[in-house]
Design a protein around this motif. Structure first.
Motif, PDB file in Angstrom:
ATOM      1  N   GLU A  30       0.733  -1.250   0.007  1.00  0.00           N
ATOM      2  CA  GLU A  30      -0.075  -0.096   0.232  1.00  0.00           C
ATOM      3  C   GLU A  30       0.745   1.214   0.003  1.00  0.00           C
ATOM      4  O   GLU A  30       0.323   2.356  -0.002  1.00  0.00           O
ATOM      5  CB  GLU A  30      -1.173   0.044   1.343  1.00  0.00           C
ATOM      6  N   ASN A  31       2.214   1.209  -0.294  1.00  0.00           N
ATOM      7  CA  ASN A  31       3.036   2.478   0.015  1.00  0.00           C
ATOM      8  C   ASN A  31       3.147   2.849  -1.638  1.00  0.00           C
ATOM      9  O   ASN A  31       3.804   2.176  -2.383  1.00  0.00           O
ATOM     10  CB  ASN A  31       4.453   1.951   0.420  1.00  0.00           C
ATOM     11  N   LEU A  32       2.183   3.810  -1.907  1.00  0.00           N
ATOM     12  CA  LEU A  32       2.210   4.449  -3.258  1.00  0.00           C
ATOM     13  C   LEU A  32       2.905   5.506  -3.479  1.00  0.00           C
ATOM     14  O   LEU A  32       2.801   6.574  -2.486  1.00  0.00           O
ATOM     15  CB  LEU A  32       0.723   4.670  -3.620  1.00  0.00           C
ATOM     16  N   ILE A  33       3.625   5.985  -4.466  1.00  0.00           N
ATOM     17  CA  ILE A  33       4.579   6.916  -4.725  1.00  0.00           C
ATOM     18  C   ILE A  33       4.244   7.780  -5.783  1.00  0.00           C
ATOM     19  O   ILE A  33       4.122   6.908  -7.115  1.00  0.00           O
ATOM     20  CB  ILE A  33       5.908   6.498  -4.707  1.00  0.00           C
ATOM     21  N   ALA A  34       3.761   9.038  -5.924  1.00  0.00           N
ATOM     22  CA  ALA A  34       3.657   9.594  -7.150  1.00  0.00           C
ATOM     23  C   ALA A  34       4.628  10.344  -7.644  1.00  0.00           C
ATOM     24  O   ALA A  34       5.220  10.761  -7.121  1.00  0.00           O
ATOM     25  CB  ALA A  34       2.291  10.759  -6.943  1.00  0.00           C
TER      26      ALA A  34
ATOM     27  N   GLY B  67       4.331  19.711 -12.420  1.00  0.00           N
ATOM     28  CA  GLY B  67       3.203  20.078 -11.780  1.00  0.00           C
ATOM     29  C   GLY B  67       1.968  18.957 -11.891  1.00  0.00           C
ATOM     30  O   GLY B  67       0.952  19.382 -11.354  1.00  0.00           O
ATOM     31  N   LYS B  68       2.166  17.933 -12.528  1.00  0.00           N
ATOM     32  CA  LYS B  68       1.158  16.901 -12.706  1.00  0.00           C
ATOM     33  C   LYS B  68       1.693  15.688 -12.174  1.00  0.00           C
ATOM     34  O   LYS B  68       2.577  15.131 -12.283  1.00  0.00           O
ATOM     35  CB  LYS B  68       0.602  16.894 -14.008  1.00  0.00           C
ATOM     36  N   VAL B  69       0.618  14.641 -11.826  1.00  0.00           N
ATOM     37  CA  VAL B  69       0.985  13.299 -11.462  1.00  0.00           C
ATOM     38  C   VAL B  69       1.098  12.467 -12.658  1.00  0.00           C
ATOM     39  O   VAL B  69       0.315  12.620 -13.493  1.00  0.00           O
ATOM     40  CB  VAL B  69      -0.048  12.694 -10.844  1.00  0.00           C
ATOM     41  N   ASN B  70       2.405  11.990 -13.211  1.00  0.00           N
ATOM     42  CA  ASN B  70       2.757  11.476 -14.126  1.00  0.00           C
ATOM     43  C   ASN B  70       2.539   9.898 -14.287  1.00  0.00           C
ATOM     44  O   ASN B  70       2.082   9.290 -15.165  1.00  0.00           O
ATOM     45  CB  ASN B  70       4.270  11.770 -14.833  1.00  0.00           C
ATOM     46  N   ASN B  71       2.635   9.530 -13.086  1.00  0.00           N
ATOM     47  CA  ASN B  71       2.589   8.074 -12.794  1.00  0.00           C
ATOM     48  C   ASN B  71       2.455   7.936 -11.407  1.00  0.00           C
ATOM     49  O   ASN B  71       2.949   8.510 -10.562  1.00  0.00           O
ATOM     50  CB  ASN B  71       3.716   7.172 -13.303  1.00  0.00           C
TER      51      ASN B  71
ATOM     52  N   GLY C 139      -2.565  12.582 -13.970  1.00  0.00           N
ATOM     53  CA  GLY C 139      -3.013  13.855 -14.514  1.00  0.00           C
ATOM     54  C   GLY C 139      -3.666  14.798 -13.496  1.00  0.00           C
ATOM     55  O   GLY C 139      -3.915  15.861 -13.710  1.00  0.00           O
ATOM     56  N   TYR C 140      -3.655  14.307 -12.142  1.00  0.00           N
ATOM     57  CA  TYR C 140      -4.046  15.171 -11.111  1.00  0.00           C
ATOM     58  C   TYR C 140      -2.754  16.310 -11.141  1.00  0.00           C
ATOM     59  O   TYR C 140      -1.582  16.066 -11.333  1.00  0.00           O
ATOM     60  CB  TYR C 140      -3.971  14.509  -9.951  1.00  0.00           C
ATOM     61  N   ILE C 141      -3.491  17.448 -10.635  1.00  0.00           N
ATOM     62  CA  ILE C 141      -2.274  18.642 -10.543  1.00  0.00           C
ATOM     63  C   ILE C 141      -1.947  18.612  -9.207  1.00  0.00           C
ATOM     64  O   ILE C 141      -2.531  18.302  -8.145  1.00  0.00           O
ATOM     65  CB  ILE C 141      -3.315  19.901 -10.979  1.00  0.00           C
ATOM     66  N   TYR C 142      -0.562  18.966  -8.876  1.00  0.00           N
ATOM     67  CA  TYR C 142       0.170  19.045  -7.564  1.00  0.00           C
ATOM     68  C   TYR C 142       0.759  20.344  -7.529  1.00  0.00           C
ATOM     69  O   TYR C 142       1.865  20.769  -8.482  1.00  0.00           O
ATOM     70  CB  TYR C 142       1.272  17.661  -7.645  1.00  0.00           C
TER      71      TYR C 142
ATOM     72  N   PRO D 298      -7.621  16.721 -12.371  1.00  0.00           N
ATOM     73  CA  PRO D 298      -7.357  17.489 -13.605  1.00  0.00           C
ATOM     74  C   PRO D 298      -8.420  18.415 -14.192  1.00  0.00           C
ATOM     75  O   PRO D 298      -9.620  18.059 -14.005  1.00  0.00           O
ATOM     76  CB  PRO D 298      -7.022  16.429 -14.636  1.00  0.00           C
ATOM     77  N   VAL D 299      -8.107  19.394 -14.754  1.00  0.00           N
ATOM     78  CA  VAL D 299      -9.038  20.412 -15.165  1.00  0.00           C
ATOM     79  C   VAL D 299      -9.659  19.804 -16.757  1.00  0.00           C
ATOM     80  O   VAL D 299      -8.402  19.725 -17.613  1.00  0.00           O
ATOM     81  CB  VAL D 299      -8.675  21.708 -15.471  1.00  0.00           C
ATOM     82  N   LYS D 300     -10.730  19.732 -17.120  1.00  0.00           N
ATOM     83  CA  LYS D 300     -10.999  19.320 -18.378  1.00  0.00           C
ATOM     84  C   LYS D 300     -11.060  20.382 -19.377  1.00  0.00           C
ATOM     85  O   LYS D 300     -11.535  21.458 -19.007  1.00  0.00           O
ATOM     86  CB  LYS D 300     -12.556  18.542 -18.453  1.00  0.00           C
ATOM     87  N   THR D 301     -10.525  20.274 -20.757  1.00  0.00           N
ATOM     88  CA  THR D 301     -10.550  21.118 -21.559  1.00  0.00           C
ATOM     89  C   THR D 301     -12.118  21.430 -22.142  1.00  0.00           C
ATOM     90  O   THR D 301     -12.896  20.358 -21.958  1.00  0.00           O
ATOM     91  CB  THR D 301      -9.781  20.945 -22.868  1.00  0.00           C
ATOM     92  N   LEU D 302     -12.410  22.116 -22.873  1.00  0.00           N
ATOM     93  CA  LEU D 302     -13.888  22.524 -23.301  1.00  0.00           C
ATOM     94  C   LEU D 302     -14.201  21.282 -24.234  1.00  0.00           C
ATOM     95  O   LEU D 302     -15.324  20.807 -24.182  1.00  0.00           O
ATOM     96  CB  LEU D 302     -13.876  23.867 -23.823  1.00  0.00           C
ATOM     97  N   GLU D 303     -13.116  21.001 -24.961  1.00  0.00           N
ATOM     98  CA  GLU D 303     -13.535  19.799 -25.915  1.00  0.00           C
ATOM     99  C   GLU D 303     -13.830  18.466 -25.155  1.00  0.00           C
ATOM    100  O   GLU D 303     -14.624  17.789 -25.661  1.00  0.00           O
ATOM    101  CB  GLU D 303     -12.097  19.608 -27.054  1.00  0.00           C
ATOM    102  N   GLU D 304     -12.969  17.912 -24.222  1.00  0.00           N
ATOM    103  CA  GLU D 304     -13.335  17.025 -23.314  1.00  0.00           C
ATOM    104  C   GLU D 304     -14.607  17.071 -22.664  1.00  0.00           C
ATOM    105  O   GLU D 304     -15.365  16.315 -22.643  1.00  0.00           O
ATOM    106  CB  GLU D 304     -12.250  16.900 -22.289  1.00  0.00           C
ATOM    107  N   LYS D 305     -14.984  18.270 -22.040  1.00  0.00           N
ATOM    108  CA  LYS D 305     -16.383  18.491 -21.258  1.00  0.00           C
ATOM    109  C   LYS D 305     -17.411  18.147 -22.382  1.00  0.00           C
ATOM    110  O   LYS D 305     -18.526  17.657 -21.973  1.00  0.00           O
ATOM    111  CB  LYS D 305     -16.455  19.926 -20.723  1.00  0.00           C
TER     112      LYS D 305
END
Length: 120
Positions: A7-11, A16-20, A47-50, A58-65
Motif C-alpha cells: 500500500e506504499n504508493l508513490i506519485a 506540476g502533474k502526477v505522471n505515474n 493527470g492530477y495537478i500537484y 485535472p481540469v477538463k478542456t472545453l472539448e473534453e467536457k
C-alpha cells in the motif's frame, strides 16, 4: 533489505502533474530524479495537478467536457428509446418531452456547462 508495503504508493510528479503512480519504498522514491510524493491512502491518479503539497483533479478542456456531455446525452437517448413505440405508457408524453430536451441540450448557449435535462 528494504521491505515494501503493497500500500506504499508513490506519485511521480512532472511539470506540476502526477505522471505515474508506483508501488515503492520512500527510500527508493528518494533516489529518483523526478519529484515524488507518498500518496498512500489518497484517491488520486495520473493527470492530477500537484502544487504546494495539494492535489487537485485535472481540469477538463472545453472539448473534453463537450464530448463527455454529448456522450451522456446519447446514452440517455438510447436508454429511453424503449418509450417511443409505447404510446399507452403513462409517462410517454413526459419522456417524449425529455427526449426533445436532450436533443436540444447541445444548442444551449452555455453548453456544455448548462443544466442537464431532468429525466421524468
Amino acid at each position: 533489505m528494504v521491505r515494501i508495503k503493497m500500500e506504499n504508493l508513490i506519485a511521480i510528479i512532472k511539470e506540476g502533474k502526477v505522471n505515474n503512480i508506483i508501488v515503492a519504498s520512500d527510500e527508493f522514491a528518494a533516489t529518483l530524479s523526478e519529484e515524488t510524493v507518498n500518496v498512500t491512502g489518497k484517491e488520486i491518479g495520473p493527470g492530477y495537478i500537484y502544487s504546494n503539497g495539494v492535489f487537485a483533479p485535472p481540469v477538463k478542456t472545453l472539448e473534453e467536457k463537450t464530448a463527455e456531455e454529448k456522450q451522456w446525452r446519447d446514452n440517455e437517448l438510447k436508454a429511453s428509446d424503449f418509450i417511443v413505440p409505447l404510446t399507452d405508457h403513462p409517462q410517454h408524453s413526459a419522456y417524449m418531452t425529455y427526449r426533445q430536451e436532450l436533443r436540444d441540450y447541445p444548442a444551449q448557449s452555455d453548453f456544455p456547462n448548462g443544466t442537464r435535462p431532468v429525466k421524468p
